[in-house]
Design a protein around this motif. Structure first.
Motif, PDB file in Angstrom:
ATOM      1  N   LEU A 157       0.236   3.175  13.550  1.00 27.07           N
ATOM      2  CA  LEU A 157      -0.248   2.850  12.608  1.00 27.07           C
ATOM      3  C   LEU A 157      -1.514   2.193  12.773  1.00 27.07           C
ATOM      4  CD1 LEU A 157       2.884   1.214  10.956  1.00 27.07           C
ATOM      5  CD2 LEU A 157       2.217   3.587  10.626  1.00 27.07           C
ATOM      6  N   PHE A 158      -1.674   1.452  13.641  1.00 25.82           N
ATOM      7  CA  PHE A 158      -3.121   0.582  13.807  1.00 25.82           C
ATOM      8  C   PHE A 158      -4.165   1.851  14.531  1.00 25.82           C
ATOM      9  CE2 PHE A 158      -1.327  -3.452  14.538  1.00 25.82           C
ATOM     10  CZ  PHE A 158      -1.948  -4.334  13.281  1.00 25.82           C
ATOM     11  N   SER A 159      -3.835   2.712  15.158  1.00 26.69           N
ATOM     12  CA  SER A 159      -4.545   3.997  15.385  1.00 26.69           C
ATOM     13  C   SER A 159      -4.910   4.791  14.202  1.00 26.69           C
ATOM     14  CB  SER A 159      -3.776   4.967  16.320  1.00 26.69           C
ATOM     15  OG  SER A 159      -3.783   4.427  17.653  1.00 26.69           O
ATOM     16  N   ASN A 160      -4.041   5.090  13.432  1.00 34.84           N
ATOM     17  CA  ASN A 160      -4.152   5.849  12.172  1.00 34.84           C
ATOM     18  C   ASN A 160      -5.394   4.936  11.212  1.00 34.84           C
ATOM     19  OD1 ASN A 160      -2.900   7.892  12.461  1.00 34.84           O
ATOM     20  ND2 ASN A 160      -1.109   7.215  11.309  1.00 34.84           N
ATOM     21  N   ALA A 161      -5.010   3.696  11.197  1.00 35.85           N
ATOM     22  CA  ALA A 161      -5.960   2.645  10.208  1.00 35.85           C
ATOM     23  C   ALA A 161      -7.600   2.652  11.091  1.00 35.85           C
ATOM     24  CB  ALA A 161      -5.533   1.034  10.430  1.00 35.85           C
ATOM     25  N   LEU A 162      -7.430   2.591  12.460  1.00 38.45           N
ATOM     26  CA  LEU A 162      -8.844   2.949  13.215  1.00 38.45           C
ATOM     27  C   LEU A 162      -9.529   4.270  12.784  1.00 38.45           C
ATOM     28  CD1 LEU A 162     -10.696   1.642  15.333  1.00 38.45           C
ATOM     29  CD2 LEU A 162      -9.509   3.321  16.885  1.00 38.45           C
ATOM     30  N   PHE A 202       6.868  10.569  14.762  1.00 37.41           N
ATOM     31  CA  PHE A 202       7.251   9.528  15.716  1.00 37.41           C
ATOM     32  C   PHE A 202       7.895   8.307  14.977  1.00 37.41           C
ATOM     33  CE2 PHE A 202       6.624   5.933  18.767  1.00 37.41           C
ATOM     34  CZ  PHE A 202       7.408   6.276  19.854  1.00 37.41           C
ATOM     35  N   VAL A 203       6.904   7.753  14.372  1.00 37.23           N
ATOM     36  CA  VAL A 203       7.112   6.512  13.583  1.00 37.23           C
ATOM     37  C   VAL A 203       8.570   6.406  13.059  1.00 37.23           C
ATOM     38  CG1 VAL A 203       6.781   4.921  11.716  1.00 37.23           C
ATOM     39  CG2 VAL A 203       4.928   5.777  13.321  1.00 37.23           C
ATOM     40  N   ARG A 204       8.752   7.516  12.156  1.00 39.64           N
ATOM     41  CA  ARG A 204      10.145   7.812  11.375  1.00 39.64           C
ATOM     42  C   ARG A 204      11.196   7.923  12.391  1.00 39.64           C
ATOM     43  NH1 ARG A 204      11.101  12.720   7.025  1.00 39.64           N
ATOM     44  NH2 ARG A 204      13.252  12.317   6.509  1.00 39.64           N
ATOM     45  N   GLN A 205      10.935   8.796  13.309  1.00 40.90           N
ATOM     46  CA  GLN A 205      12.067   8.980  14.274  1.00 40.90           C
ATOM     47  C   GLN A 205      12.726   7.558  14.851  1.00 40.90           C
ATOM     48  OE1 GLN A 205      10.377  11.923  17.179  1.00 40.90           O
ATOM     49  NE2 GLN A 205      12.227  12.719  16.656  1.00 40.90           N
ATOM     50  N   VAL A 206      11.803   6.764  15.265  1.00 39.50           N
ATOM     51  CA  VAL A 206      12.096   5.294  16.017  1.00 39.50           C
ATOM     52  C   VAL A 206      12.433   4.577  14.972  1.00 39.50           C
ATOM     53  CG1 VAL A 206      11.104   3.421  17.040  1.00 39.50           C
ATOM     54  CG2 VAL A 206      10.358   5.499  17.882  1.00 39.50           C
ATOM     55  N   PRO A 217      20.651  -8.722   5.905  1.00 36.13           N
ATOM     56  CA  PRO A 217      18.794  -8.648   5.423  1.00 36.13           C
ATOM     57  C   PRO A 217      18.202  -7.590   6.296  1.00 36.13           C
ATOM     58  CG  PRO A 217      19.369 -10.506   7.032  1.00 36.13           C
ATOM     59  CD  PRO A 217      20.892  -9.981   6.637  1.00 36.13           C
ATOM     60  N   GLY A 218      17.225  -7.267   5.644  1.00 37.36           N
ATOM     61  CA  GLY A 218      16.204  -6.293   6.258  1.00 37.36           C
ATOM     62  C   GLY A 218      14.846  -7.222   6.416  1.00 37.36           C
ATOM     63  N   ILE A 219      14.044  -6.664   7.259  1.00 37.34           N
ATOM     64  CA  ILE A 219      12.704  -7.020   7.490  1.00 37.34           C
ATOM     65  C   ILE A 219      11.665  -5.837   7.031  1.00 37.34           C
ATOM     66  CG2 ILE A 219      12.821  -6.891   9.997  1.00 37.34           C
ATOM     67  CD1 ILE A 219      10.581  -9.143   9.965  1.00 37.34           C
ATOM     68  N   ARG A 220      10.703  -6.155   6.117  1.00 37.93           N
ATOM     69  CA  ARG A 220      10.002  -4.909   5.787  1.00 37.93           C
ATOM     70  C   ARG A 220       8.468  -5.494   6.694  1.00 37.93           C
ATOM     71  NH1 ARG A 220       5.528  -3.758   1.814  1.00 37.93           N
ATOM     72  NH2 ARG A 220       6.124  -1.848   0.924  1.00 37.93           N
ATOM     73  N   LEU A 221       7.832  -4.662   7.348  1.00 42.95           N
ATOM     74  CA  LEU A 221       6.645  -4.765   8.126  1.00 42.95           C
ATOM     75  C   LEU A 221       5.720  -3.630   7.824  1.00 42.95           C
ATOM     76  CD1 LEU A 221       9.262  -4.561  10.279  1.00 42.95           C
ATOM     77  CD2 LEU A 221       7.712  -5.907  11.595  1.00 42.95           C
ATOM     78  N   TRP A 222       4.589  -4.005   7.444  1.00 41.30           N
ATOM     79  CA  TRP A 222       3.296  -2.912   7.085  1.00 41.30           C
ATOM     80  C   TRP A 222       2.095  -3.071   7.779  1.00 41.30           C
ATOM     81  CZ3 TRP A 222       5.374  -7.465   4.280  1.00 41.30           C
ATOM     82  CH2 TRP A 222       4.315  -8.318   3.907  1.00 41.30           C
ATOM     83  N   VAL A 223       1.267  -2.201   7.685  1.00 45.30           N
ATOM     84  CA  VAL A 223      -0.208  -1.976   7.797  1.00 45.30           C
ATOM     85  C   VAL A 223      -0.756  -1.425   6.758  1.00 45.30           C
ATOM     86  CG1 VAL A 223      -1.630  -1.153   9.179  1.00 45.30           C
ATOM     87  CG2 VAL A 223       0.306  -1.765  10.463  1.00 45.30           C
ATOM     88  N   SER A 256      -6.539   1.002  -1.359  1.00 38.55           N
ATOM     89  CA  SER A 256      -5.771   1.012  -0.053  1.00 38.55           C
ATOM     90  C   SER A 256      -4.595   1.935   0.017  1.00 38.55           C
ATOM     91  CB  SER A 256      -5.448  -0.386  -0.020  1.00 38.55           C
ATOM     92  OG  SER A 256      -4.459  -0.911  -0.706  1.00 38.55           O
ATOM     93  N   ASN A 257      -4.158   2.047   1.268  1.00 38.39           N
ATOM     94  CA  ASN A 257      -3.265   2.800   1.549  1.00 38.39           C
ATOM     95  C   ASN A 257      -2.204   1.757   2.638  1.00 38.39           C
ATOM     96  OD1 ASN A 257      -3.650   5.688   0.926  1.00 38.39           O
ATOM     97  ND2 ASN A 257      -5.516   5.191   1.985  1.00 38.39           N
ATOM     98  N   GLN A 258      -1.010   1.847   2.393  1.00 42.39           N
ATOM     99  CA  GLN A 258      -0.080   1.005   2.966  1.00 42.39           C
ATOM    100  C   GLN A 258       1.140   1.905   3.633  1.00 42.39           C
ATOM    101  OE1 GLN A 258       3.370  -2.197   1.669  1.00 42.39           O
ATOM    102  NE2 GLN A 258       1.323  -3.097   1.900  1.00 42.39           N
ATOM    103  N   PHE A 259       1.252   1.849   5.069  1.00 45.70           N
ATOM    104  CA  PHE A 259       2.460   2.252   5.915  1.00 45.70           C
ATOM    105  C   PHE A 259       3.656   1.272   6.143  1.00 45.70           C
ATOM    106  CE2 PHE A 259      -0.897   5.512   5.922  1.00 45.70           C
ATOM    107  CZ  PHE A 259      -0.401   6.702   5.711  1.00 45.70           C
ATOM    108  N   TYR A 260       4.889   1.332   5.719  1.00 45.97           N
ATOM    109  CA  TYR A 260       5.645   0.227   5.978  1.00 45.97           C
ATOM    110  C   TYR A 260       7.064   0.759   6.615  1.00 45.97           C
ATOM    111  CZ  TYR A 260       8.017   1.646   1.707  1.00 45.97           C
ATOM    112  OH  TYR A 260       8.554   2.338   0.607  1.00 45.97           O
ATOM    113  N   LEU A 261       7.691  -0.159   7.217  1.00 40.00           N
ATOM    114  CA  LEU A 261       9.050   0.241   7.654  1.00 40.00           C
ATOM    115  C   LEU A 261       9.869  -1.028   7.271  1.00 40.00           C
ATOM    116  CD1 LEU A 261       8.986  -0.733  11.749  1.00 40.00           C
ATOM    117  CD2 LEU A 261       6.880   0.009  10.461  1.00 40.00           C
TER     118      LEU A 261
END
Length: 469
Positions: free
Chosen positions: A353-358, A434-438, A391-397, A454-459
């Motif tokens: 995700l950081f590589s894509n942001a870069l 790969f992100v989705r698989q993991v 509960p869930g935890i939402r993480l994003w870039v 802006s664009n946001q990718f989250y899990l």
């Protein structure tokens, strides 16, 4: 139910998106067509039974040589024909695989000629029937067989063979071909698995173990750098007492060099730590043994174990591209969270995700008037997201830039996907897959959302923690 339109060729079916009813209708139509074909063949009951016996014995006798024996025994029992089987070993070489006579006088190898062709040939009281494979599996073989031919079935004596018997033998050899092709693919798959198992052992011996020694070298180098700092400080102290300006200048230069060496050491060591973790995670032995990613879940501190090392590693590259980490886009970097995950794989998720942001962050003007390229990250716990008391935890870039033009937000997580804003950047289109698989291995979910700039990718992962004892 409306009438469905089906392709004439079976291969075309793989390119259609059929629902369950359409699949059943298609198969029924093929069954009816086959019934008409068999009516036209007008095979005798003995010939039909011979085909059934072939399929039964082919399943019962799994050894390759026994399979060849079954293939050649059917024509002998039914039509009193002797036979031999040749298998195509490469583009141009047929090798003798079996023969019904005790003393086989056949050539051990043959090449394409006027008898071994892609058509049935009758020559010298012999019938040469090309063995056709399954075209869907041609890419599974070491080479692509010419004309879809994987061998040749030679039968004799055939001068007095009736046309109806020839038709039966052609259809019979077609069935032999499909069975043989499946076995060839199966054998190649077994060889592939054996190679992978051997490679895993080589990885452990030649990659993982030597990589562990690097850490020892880094520890030794760290000690020498510390000694260099101590010696430099002593030299500076002595030089300052001497009051020689030129000597003091050289001493300060030495101190700067020592400091620069330590800075470079820290960068290299940080890169080594992340690369080593990724290497050991991706080359984990159980991945290869089970043929899928296998999780090694443990409780980790999300911020200190994953996010901060990644941010530190990307800091210099973000700076080179004038990208600023700014939480005006949202984020919760100071929240301390511990959860049970596979640290190595989730670290690689955020590395992607950081590589894509870069690569894809673009210049925008924020609501507060600032203009530039900005990236943010964060996480938030969501109560009962996966069910009552789950509960869930939402993480994003999040990164600034134009929203992606998508009909389906999940399209970005398909293998090979490349958005319309990637023309100048290299990539394989497998990072987000790969992100989705993991994430899905963690029983979580992935997603994409956007705002005007802006664009946001989250899990969203299950928020699991160790139970205090």
């Amino acid at each position: 139910m409306s009438e469905a339109h089906f392709p004439n060729e079976v291969d075309d079916l793989d390119h259609l998106d059929l629902n369950d009813d359409e699949r059943i209708d298609y198969v029924v139509s093929r069954i009816e067509a086959k019934l008409l074909d068999y009516d036209g063949y007008n095979f005798s009951m003995r010939q039909i039974r011979a085909l059934n016996i072939f399929f039964e014995l082919a399943q019962e006798l799994r050894d390759r040589e026994m399979f060849y024996a079954v293939c050649m025994a059917i024509p002998r029992a039914l039509l009193r024909l002797e036979s031999s089987i040749y298998i195509l070993e490469d583009d141009d070489t047929f090798s003798l695989a079996g023969c019904t006579t005790g003393h086989c006088d056949k050539s051990v190898t043959r090449t394409w000629d006027d008898q071994f062709t892609d058509k049935l040939v009758i020559s010298d009281n012999q019938m040469f029937i090309p063995i056709q494979g399954n075209p869907e599996y041609n890419d599974k073989l070491p080479f692509r067989p010419p004309h879809n031919i994987i061998g040749n079935f030679v039968l004799h004596p055939c001068n007095n063979l009736e046309g109806h018997a020839r038709l039966f033998l052609e259809k019979y050899v077609n069935r032999v071909g499909f069975q043989l092709h499946h076995r060839m693919v199966g054998a190649r798959n077994r060889e592939h698995i054996a190679f992978i198992k051997s490679m895993v052992q080589d990885i452990g011996h030649n990659v993982i173990v030597p990589n562990m020694y690097f850490k020892l070298y880094f520890i030794r180098l760290k000690r020498q750098i510390e000694q260099l700092h101590q010696s430099t400080a002593s030299v500076l102290s002595i030089l300052n007492q001497s009051s020689q300006k030129e000597s003091v200048t050289e001493g300060n230069k030495l101190a700067r060099i020592a400091s620069s060496i330590e800075t470079q050491y820290q960068e290299i060591y940080s890169h080594y730590e992340s690369t080593s973790m990724f290497l050991e995670t991706l080359l984990r032995r159980r991945h290869f043994e089970e043929g899928r990613y296998v999780l090694d879940k443990r409780e980790v501190n999300l911020r200190t174990a994953i996010m901060e090392p990644l941010v530190e590693r990307f800091h210099k590259r973000f700076k080179e591209r004038r990208i600023t980490i700014n939480f005006a886009l949202g984020g919760a970097p100071d929240q301390m969270v511990r959860l049970i995950i596979d640290r190595g794989l989730i670290s690689q998720v955020f590395d992607n995700l950081f590589s894509n942001a870069l690569k894809y962050t673009e210049t925008v003007t924020l609501d507060d008037g600032r203009r530039g390229k900005f990236v943010s990250y964060g996480w938030k716990i969501i109560k009962d997201y996966f069910g009552n008391e789950k509960p869930g935890i939402r993480l994003w870039v999040t990164s600034t830039g134009r929203p992606l033009d998508l009909e389906d937000p999940m399209e970005v997580f398909k293998p090979g996907f490349r958005a319309d804003n990637v023309a100048r950047e290299s990539g394989t289109g497998r990072g987000l897959y790969f992100v989705r698989q993991v994430v899905e291995l963690h029983n979580g979910q992935v997603g994409y959302s956007h705002s005007e700039n802006s664009n946001q990718f989250y899990l969203i992962l299950p928020f699991e923690q160790e139970i205090a004892g």
